[in-house]
Enzyme design. Structure first.
Site, PDB file in Angstrom:
ATOM      1  N   TYR A  23       0.855  -1.197   0.000  1.00 16.51           N
ATOM      2  CA  TYR A  23       0.000   0.000   0.000  1.00 16.51           C
ATOM      3  C   TYR A  23       0.882   1.235   0.000  1.00 16.51           C
ATOM      4  CZ  TYR A  23      -3.423   3.491   1.561  1.00 16.51           C
ATOM      5  OH  TYR A  23      -4.230   4.604   1.661  1.00 16.51           O
TER       6      TYR A  23
ATOM      7  N   ASP B  57       9.296   2.840   0.190  1.00 18.17           N
ATOM      8  CA  ASP B  57       8.211   3.463   0.938  1.00 18.17           C
ATOM      9  C   ASP B  57       8.379   3.050   2.396  1.00 18.17           C
ATOM     10  OD1 ASP B  57       5.957   4.352   2.166  1.00 18.17           O
ATOM     11  OD2 ASP B  57       4.554   3.664   0.623  1.00 18.17           O
TER      12      ASP B  57
ATOM     13  N   LYS C 256       3.812   8.766   9.304  1.00 12.48           N
ATOM     14  CA  LYS C 256       3.623   8.120  10.604  1.00 12.48           C
ATOM     15  C   LYS C 256       4.639   8.562  11.663  1.00 12.48           C
ATOM     16  CE  LYS C 256       0.712   4.791   8.431  1.00 12.48           C
ATOM     17  NZ  LYS C 256       0.731   4.019   7.216  1.00 12.48           N
TER      18      LYS C 256
HETATM   19  C1  LIG Z   1       0.122   4.572   5.841  1.00 11.02           C
HETATM   20  C2  LIG Z   1       0.927   4.356   4.606  1.00 11.02           C
HETATM   21  C3  LIG Z   1       0.891   5.256   3.526  1.00 11.02           C
HETATM   22  C4  LIG Z   1      -0.073   6.402   3.472  1.00 11.02           C
HETATM   23  O1  LIG Z   1       0.160   7.324   4.490  1.00 11.02           O
HETATM   24  P1  LIG Z   1      -1.059   8.307   4.916  1.00 11.02           P
HETATM   25  O2  LIG Z   1      -0.418   9.222   5.899  1.00 11.02           O
HETATM   26  O3  LIG Z   1      -2.110   7.434   5.480  1.00 11.02           O
HETATM   27  O4  LIG Z   1      -1.493   9.004   3.680  1.00 11.02           O
HETATM   28  C5  LIG Z   1       1.760   5.060   2.487  1.00 11.02           C
HETATM   29  N1  LIG Z   1       2.620   4.021   2.468  1.00 11.02           N
HETATM   30  C6  LIG Z   1       2.674   3.128   3.478  1.00 11.02           C
HETATM   31  C7  LIG Z   1       3.672   2.025   3.432  1.00 11.02           C
HETATM   32  C8  LIG Z   1       1.815   3.245   4.571  1.00 11.02           C
HETATM   33  O5  LIG Z   1       1.836   2.336   5.539  1.00 11.02           O
END
Ligand SMILES: *Cc1c(COP(=O)(O)O)cnc(C)c1O
Length: 450
Positions: free
Chosen positions: A163, A258, A286
């Site tokens: 994701y 990511d 995060k």
């Molecule tokens: C949570 C997440 C996102 C998106 O971040 P948001 O702050 O929710 O937009 C993108 N990549 C990864 C791996 C994530 O866990």
């Protein structure tokens, strides 16, 4: 008395699905046939569970959240990662209050933004320049645009089950097999937006090579969660990340890690440091905001210099680098950097909890398995070894699988993600005693569902 059920009834009337992010909804654990409801009812009657509606949280402290009914729950969501030091860490809280007193936002340059960028660039070797944004989604969207601008190419390779936020080009259906043209996985995403997104299989280098060979001169970047945590936790197998690095080099594409979840979690330098692989670009979110809305993308200087106003790749944000958010995030990062023992301790806590879960499964011969790395783990209700999206999807999500487990744990005062396909997050505030209490609950919960 307020109750989660009542609040949810109000919420669904005015918020789509009653929640501001689908991961908070209890759709995959909260729907029951009448028979299921009856069979669960006796177990859960005494506990804090309310069927169907998500828990509404009132406050938090350390490793606990308190719902509006006043139940104290051991929290393994931890805001999906930001709370690596536990909820409401006093230093973070103090930094926010102090920053607020000076003003919430100026829309002008501030010293704290420079400090944040200097701090990250001086401690993370593969980040030479960094740009702050407001979410992980924005970070990914901008990193992809930057990679395309830098390479002059348009295609992106991503992995099924990873994701990367809800930007159009990343909402691609997993489909079957390797596809050179992505199909939208959400209504409202035009086919044109996903045409340049190609989907490979996690831990399958051949699927990546096939895509590169099908389009040798048009891949701008490969984007990957270096430890996947959004299909449940799936670890990169030996050689997978190294292989991605060398395929990108061979075909002139950029490698984007990511690290929105893994950054500052697996190690201070994230998965890149943990596994010793140097990505060209990295995205954060995060943890970097300590609970405030923050994302960031950074990496090689020659690539990041493409970003406006230094270069031709446009990207902007009214609240980007917001001073309150920067103070919160930087305080947490400085604490983590000054206390490397947090990472050794999180690794030990992970081994204690997830290793303990694995031992229970093995001793009892249960058809489930745990994947984990340091403070991230998932108990999958399948006997198969989970190594990609296909195998993750083999999990039992019903009453004799995750759904049953979720409520049995809730009944024992433990809050898990309301979906099989998420991680459990351990924070520095989860003591050994709390972890052992959790293990006991896991053992008893599993007895009830198998
Ligand atoms: C949570 C997440 C996102 C998106 O971040 P948001 O702050 O929710 O937009 C993108 N990549 C990864 C791996 C994530 O866990």
């Amino acid at each position: 008395m307020r109750s989660s059920g009542e609040l949810f009834e109000r919420a669904v009337k005015v918020i789509p699905g009653g929640v501001n992010s689908p991961v908070r909804a209890y759709q995959s654990v909260g729907r029951f046939t009448p028979e299921e409801r009856q069979s669960l009812g006796q177990t859960l009657a005494s506990g804090p569970s309310v069927f169907g509606s998500p828990r509404f949280i009132d406050r938090s402290e350390g490793c606990y959240v308190y719902d509006v009914e006043g139940n104290r729950l051991i929290d393994y969501i931890c805001s999906w990662g930001p709370m690596i030091l536990g909820h409401n860490h006093p230093l973070v809280l103090e930094s926010v209050i102090k920053a607020c007193e000076k003003g919430l936002s100026f829309g002008c340059a501030t010293e704290i933004e420079v400090e944040m960028a200097e701090f990250i660039c001086s401690h993370i070797p593969h980040v030479e320049m960094i740009r702050m944004v407001n979410s992980g989604t924005e970070a990914v969207m901008s990193a992809i645009r930057t990679a395309r601008g830098y390479t002059g190419r348009s295609r992106i390779i991503k992995f099924a089950g990873c994701y990367h936020g809800h930007t159009d080009s990343m909402l691609v259906s997993a489909g079957s097999g390797v596809m050179t043209s992505g199909v939208p996985d959400s209504a409202g995403v035009p086919e044109g937006c996903t045409r340049d997104t190609m989907m490979a299989s996690y831990n399958d280098l051949k699927s990546v090579r096939d895509l590169f060979e099908a389009c040798p001169d048009s891949v701008a970047a490969v984007i990957v969660e270096p430890v996947a945590a959004n299909m449940g936790v799936v670890l990169p197998e030996e050689g997978f990340l190294e292989g991605l690095r060398s395929l990108c080099d061979e075909f002139g594409a950029l490698l984007i890690f990511d690290e929105v979840i893994t950054g500052f979690r697996l190690a201070f330098g994230g998965a890149a440091e943990y596994f010793g692989i140097r990505p060209d670009l990295v995205t954060y979110g995060k943890i970097i905001g300590a609970g405030m809305p923050v994302g960031a993308y950074g990496g090689r200087k020659d690539v990041m210099e493409m970003v406006a106003p230094a270069g031709p790749v446009y990207q902007a944000g009214t609240l980007s680098g917001n001073p309150v958010a920067m103070h919160a995030g930087l305080t947490q990062l400085q604490y983590l950097e000054a206390h490397p023992e947090v990472y050794t301790s999180l690794e030990e806590k992970g081994n204690r909890l997830f290793g303990g879960i694995s031992r229970i499964l093995k001793e009892k011969g249960l058809p489930a398995s745990a994947n984990y790395k340091a403070s991230l783990g998932t108990l999958f209700f399948t006997e198969q070894k989970v190594r990609d999206y296909e195998s993750a999807k083999a999990s039992d999500t019903g009453l004799h699988g995750y759904k049953g487990y979720f409520w049995q744990m809730m009944d024992r005062g433990i809050l898990l993600a309301p979906s099989q396909f998420e991680a459990m997050f351990i924070s520095a505030a989860h003591t050994d005693q709390v972890l052992d209490e959790t293990l006991e609950a896991v053992e008893n919960a599993l007895k009830r569902i198998f």
